[in-house]
Each structure stands twice: as C-alpha cells, then as structure tokens.
Design a protein around this motif. Structure first.
Motif, mmCIF file in Angstrom:
data_model
loop_
_atom_site.group_PDB
_atom_site.id
_atom_site.type_symbol
_atom_site.label_atom_id
_atom_site.label_comp_id
_atom_site.label_asym_id
_atom_site.label_seq_id
_atom_site.Cartn_x
_atom_site.Cartn_y
_atom_site.Cartn_z
ATOM 1 N N LEU A 32 51.471 76.975 89.705
ATOM 2 C CA LEU A 32 51.568 75.527 89.575
ATOM 3 C C LEU A 32 51.985 74.971 90.924
ATOM 4 O O LEU A 32 53.021 75.383 91.464
ATOM 5 N N VAL A 33 51.174 74.080 91.483
ATOM 6 C CA VAL A 33 51.558 73.428 92.735
ATOM 7 C C VAL A 33 52.686 72.455 92.392
ATOM 8 O O VAL A 33 52.477 71.475 91.683
ATOM 9 N N LEU B 116 53.996 80.565 87.724
ATOM 10 C CA LEU B 116 54.745 80.789 88.952
ATOM 11 C C LEU B 116 54.627 79.474 89.740
ATOM 12 O O LEU B 116 53.513 79.040 90.077
ATOM 13 N N VAL B 117 55.758 78.844 89.973
ATOM 14 C CA VAL B 117 55.748 77.522 90.612
ATOM 15 C C VAL B 117 55.780 77.682 92.129
ATOM 16 O O VAL B 117 56.664 78.369 92.664
ATOM 17 N N LEU B 118 54.832 77.073 92.825
ATOM 18 C CA LEU B 118 54.796 77.126 94.294
ATOM 19 C C LEU B 118 55.503 75.895 94.859
ATOM 20 O O LEU B 118 55.054 74.763 94.637
ATOM 21 N N ALA B 119 56.604 76.118 95.575
ATOM 22 C CA ALA B 119 57.373 74.990 96.126
ATOM 23 C C ALA B 119 58.014 75.396 97.446
ATOM 24 O O ALA B 119 59.113 74.930 97.781
ATOM 25 N N ASP B 120 57.307 76.219 98.212
ATOM 26 C CA ASP B 120 57.933 76.812 99.404
ATOM 27 C C ASP B 120 58.406 75.751 100.396
ATOM 28 O O ASP B 120 57.628 74.907 100.854
ATOM 29 N N GLY B 121 59.700 75.801 100.696
ATOM 30 C CA GLY B 121 60.283 74.881 101.664
ATOM 31 C C GLY B 121 60.642 73.527 101.084
ATOM 32 O O GLY B 121 61.201 72.685 101.790
#
Lengths: 370, 370
Positions: free
Chosen positions: A91-92, A24-29
């Motif tokens: 994943l950051v 799950l890729v974290l890319a908020d904003g």
C-alpha cells in the motif's frame, strides 16, 4: 481479496472478499503522525489488514510507538525485510502534495509487483498508467489498484441531493490534514455502537480504502467536483438515515479550497462539523495564511452554504494529538466557550458530545418534516 | 495556421501564424445569443476569421441578424453549404453542460475532417481521443485541436502570484454564462486604446481561442484548479501592468462553484469586477437557487477573498442584451444606487466607467507601494 473490475473501472471499489488482504505499507522516510495520512488511517481503522510498515527512519519500532496506535505491527527498514512478514499487497502509504510519485518509490513498487504483490495506491499519479510498473505487475501476476481513478461517467451537480430524506453532515476544517476524515470515522463507529443507521461517504483515497467505496473528489475533472460529491451523497443516503460526508481541505486553504467548496455545494449538507487543530495558527505549508478564529470560520462556512441550502455548524471536532491531556482539555473548553457549540477531540476523548449534537439535529429535522 | 505541437501538448496554444485561418462554426440547433458562447465570442472578437456558421434553425440570416454583431457572416443549413464558403477549419461552437459531444455532431465533424478541415474544439470530451474522429482526421490530413486539454505538469497553487508587481483584476459573477469573459475582453480593448499595458488571462476554451494561450481551468484535475489559475496569472503578469483574469461560473452556482472558488484563490486578485444580468432572478438551469442581491454578493466575495488576500469589488459589469435601451439605462442606474459602485454594460455602452475604476485602483495601489 478481489476488486470487481467493472466497479474498479468506474472508480467504485468493492473491497469485501473472502480472501484476507495483508498489507505491507510503504512509507519510507515519511512514517509519522503527520506525514503518512493514508498509512495511518489504514493502521487505525483496519489494523488486522496490516502486517508491517517499511520506513528506514523508524525501523525497529512498532506502529504503536511511532503513531500511538496500531499495536505491535512492526516497522522494518526494507522491502526485503517486509516480504518476510507475508504480505499479499503493498500500500502506497503517503500522498505527497501534487500527487507525484517519488522516483525511488517506483523502483520499490516495481520490485514488489514483480514478487507478485498487488499494489494499492491513492496517488494522483496513476501507477497502472506507468509502463514500468505495469510491466512489473504483469511479470509478477500482480494487480495495480489506483484508488483515485475517477468514474468515467460523472456529470455536473444539480442539487439532486435535496430529494433524499437522510440527514447529511459534512466535516469542514480550518486547514487540510486536520481530522475531517478521522472525525467522521470516529462518529460512524460511535453512532453504530448506539444502533443508529449511519453511512460514511468517502471522498479521498484513504476513506475509500477504509470503507470499500467512494470517489477521490480531488482527482476528478474540476467541473465535476460537485457532481462527484452529489453522487457520493446519494449513494450514502441509500445506506444511512444519517450520511457522514468526508470533508476535504479547507475553504481558506490556498491550494485546495476549490475542491472543498465544490464538495460543500455538491453534497449540500444539512449541518457541518468544524474540525480544527488548536496548535496550528497558520495554514499547513502556507504560513502566509493565518487561520481565522473559529467564530469567523463558522460565519464564513454558514455564509457560503446559505445561498444554496442554509446549514449551521453544529459542533467542533478538535485534533489535540500534539497537546498534553491538560492542554487538550483546556483546548476543548476554550473551543466551547469561543463558539457556544459542543466540542471534543473524538479520537482522544469520548466522541459523545459530537454524536449527541448530530443526533439532536437529525431528530429535530425529522420532527420538523412531520 | 499552425500550432506549436509541444505547446499544444502542454495546453498552451500559440495561434499566431502567417497563414490565415477561416473557421466554419458548427452550432446546429444551438446558434443564438445565449446558446453558442464559444461561437459568439469568436464572431465578436475575431470576425475576420469566421467564414460562416452552420445552423439549420437560423439558416439564411446573417450573424448580425441572429446575434446583433458579426456583420454579414452567413448562417447556412448544412456542412456541404458551408464548405462552399472556403473554410480551412471547423470550430465546435457550443459547450454543453457536462461537455459531452452530441452524437449527430460526431458525424458532421468526421465528415469535415475527412474533407481536410482542421477541427477546433473546446469540449470536455477530447475529440482527438475519439478513434472515429482521429481516423477521419488522419484520412483527411487534418488536425484536431482540443483547446481544453490541460497541461500535464500542473501543480497545486501556493500563493506565488503575491510576488508579481502587476495589478490583478478578476471578473466574478452572479451566475455562469453572464459576461465575465466578454467584460474582460471589452476592458482589454478599451484599455489598449488608451495606451495602457494590459493582459487578458484566458481560463476557458473560448478565451483561449480569442487570445491564443491559456488553460481551461474547469478541465484540469480538481486539485490543480488553483495551480492553473496561479500559472495563468503569472503568465499574464509578464505581459501587462494590469492582468485581467477571465472569471468562470459563480460562487453561488451549484454545478460550477468549486472551479470559481479555486480560480479566486489561485489568482488572488487585488480587486474584482462583479458581472450580472439584471433580467435573471435565479441561477441558469437551477431555478431552485435565487440569485442574491448585488450587495450580498459583494459581501460574500469580499469575505471569501479576505482570509488569503483582501480584495474589494470595485465595479459592476452588467449584461443587458435582453433589455430595451431605456430599461438597460435604468438597470445601470439601479446597480449603481444599490452598490455605490461604478456600473455599466461594457458591450452596449462605453466601458469607460469600469476602465476608470480599474485605472484608479491600479494607480492608487502603485502609489501606495511607493
């Protein structure tokens, strides 16, 4: 998926494993073609490993709709929605300038780790050194993998790559974030499709994520930039007759040029591919620095390589993602006319002109060695 | 002597104190004009703070006899003999390639710390992180000061030095260990003697030791080389109308060129002084790299500076320590003829030609600004 712990401690990651990883890729904003480089490369080159992206801005769309690739991978608004997609890890997905972790992300990452998801990060800020995140991971039985943590036993470079028989090709650029990694990955795939024995040497967290080994050269102690590049090139030479070294930054970038330059003198390429985005006229986030003409950039790169090992620029890799098809074709022709070199956008068009240029160079070099 | 602990943690050392420090310099087996750079600079620029040198090879001589300066400071064979000279601290007087601590030195340093002597070190290897040495220091009530430990809050460089009014002068070199720091310190002293308001910005452990503040740019995370250089230059600009930035390495040195290049693009000098040792024909410990002619080095430095801020090389600083007087004078004349620039050895001869060149450049720049 498991990472060999000794290799991980040394900064060399062996990603291959029988258990599948589902990111799950974290890319908020920050999810978009230009703002989520790590996420985007993972989605482009390992889409099977990505179950979703968290970004409240583009939520409800697919990665294909946001990036132009990646198929039907969904973008969701929150971590909670993402958990429903069945990830094994987060994943950051961004690498902000300076490498600091935005504070709201710490909370999200801790929540994911507490739920048992492994945390993969390419940030300068080592998540495993953050007591709150370490505690969350311990509580959830999760692991934190800092892809940028450098090996502990680096030394200075001493030109050892001159001893290897492989042809070393480095991508260089008119700017950062312009396609130096993507160009090499496209070339790697195209050359492998032709049956060539080629290796990709990753020098940044995204390349490490894609390839399964490497060193983030921008995260090592400054004196060891060249030494890290030397080690990566030697390692690549054990895997390929042609070694495609991932470039970093630009020798005209005011923030990153030291890394770029040390990478050039540590890897000592036989030839370079110059990457450029035709729509850019000034350096990314530094509009006080005009990007020099391609011919001047070629002259400069060849001039700084020459005192150690002369290396020509043999091809131009363009990034035309923000141009129409017609404008992209015109940009390719203009680059060829300006430089007298083969040029193409190796993502948008067939990378064959670049592959041919490298192959010709390699064969001529082998023939000259007898 | 005390070091403000917050400043020390941030890598900025405030060395001034009422209590005098008396160094015993540890340089066993390495004391000499070319092999003990840190020791030598301390002896040359702060001889009042040095009570003796430990080196079994040259024991029985004075620093003047071994180095050609430093007066009657004695060289002794062992730590025990050195303790009789009444030191308050030991100084690790060499900086080996790669920064690792030779094993026998660990024992000597631990013994000194156990006897209550503070330990000053400019090595990459942080002595305060070594449990054995930390235990020894705790047992002896001594402090360990790692001059190279970088600030924790560095960021990337963004050209902020363009905002300062001071004239920034960077020393660059045909090789490492050739006089880039020494040239700046000689210029600093000569300019101060003329009443000029001048600052020296230290970029390495020895300069930090001499000046009392600074950042070891080769020890920072690679992405922050330029950011460290930027911070040092901004700090220097608060102290001087002319800022003399200590150069590092060489843009043609295979091990250190990344640091050199990042320092150049982070400090964005208005002008450069090129340092060279006429007797050298190849790069130190890398004889596969010929040193280019001075004119080519000038062209290369000006070419790589130009895309960010054009900066001329305005003078040549020679290191003629290994030449006869006659040969040294001939080398100075040859350098002037080859380059058309003022040249001298600022240690052996009067540094006035370099001081004059910088002063003329500074005054012309101020006049042009109106």
């Amino acid at each position: 998926m498991s990472v060999d712990s000794a290799a991980a401690a040394a900064g060399a990651y062996a990603l291959a494993d029988d258990r599948p990883v589902r990111f799950l890729v974290l890319a908020d904003g920050h999810f978009g073609p230009m703002t989520s480089k790590t996420a985007n490369a993972c989605i482009r080159y390992s889409p099977d490993r990505v179950v979703g992206v968290v970004d409240s801005v583009t939520a409800g769309r697919t990665t294909e709709q946001v990036l132009g690739f990646g198929g039907a991978i969904p973008v969701v608004a929150t971590l909670e929605e993402g958990l429903a997609l069945g990830p094994t890890a987060v994943l950051v997905g961004i690498a902000p300038a300076g490498g600091q972790l935005p504070q709201p992300w710490r909370e999200t990452i801790a929540a994911a780790a507490r739920r048992g998801l492994d945390v993969w990060s390419g940030l300068h800020y080592f998540l495993s050194d953050d007591p709150m995140l370490a505690d969350a991971a311990a509580a959830g039985g999760a692991r934190i993998l800092d892809l940028r943590r450098p090996p502990a036993d680096l030394v200075v470079s001493t030109g050892r790559v001159r001893d290897v028989a492989s042809t070393v090709i480095l991508t260089v650029g008119s700017d950062c974030n312009i396609g130096k990694m993507t160009t090499q990955l496209q070339l790697r795939d195209a050359m492998r499709a032709r049956g060539q024995r080629v290796a990709f040497a990753p020098t940044g967290q995204t390349g490490i994520l894609v390839e399964g080994w490497g060193i983030g050269v921008d995260a090592v102690v400054a004196d060891f930039i060249g030494g890290a590049a030397e080690r990566l090139t030697l390692q690549g030479a054990t895997q390929g007759d042609i070694v495609l070294v991932e470039g970093q930054g630009s020798i005209v970038h005011p923030s990153y040029s030291g890394v770029t330059y040390g990478l050039l003198h540590g890897s000592l390429p036989h030839a370079m591919v110059l990457c450029h985005q035709p729509s850019r006229t000034t350096i990314y986030r530094n509009d006080w620095v005009p990007i020099p003409p391609l011919k001047d950039l070629i002259t400069l790169h060849e001039a700084v390589a020459a005192p150690l090992r002369p290396a020509p620029v043999i091809a131009i890799g363009l990034n035309t993602f923000d141009l129409s098809d017609e404008d992209a074709r015109a940009a390719v022709e203009r680059a060829q006319d300006e430089t007298g070199l083969p040029a193409t956008d190796p993502v948008r068009f067939d990378p064959a002109p670049l592959v041919d240029a490298i192959t010709r160079f390699h064969e001529a070099r082998i023939a000259a060695r007898g």
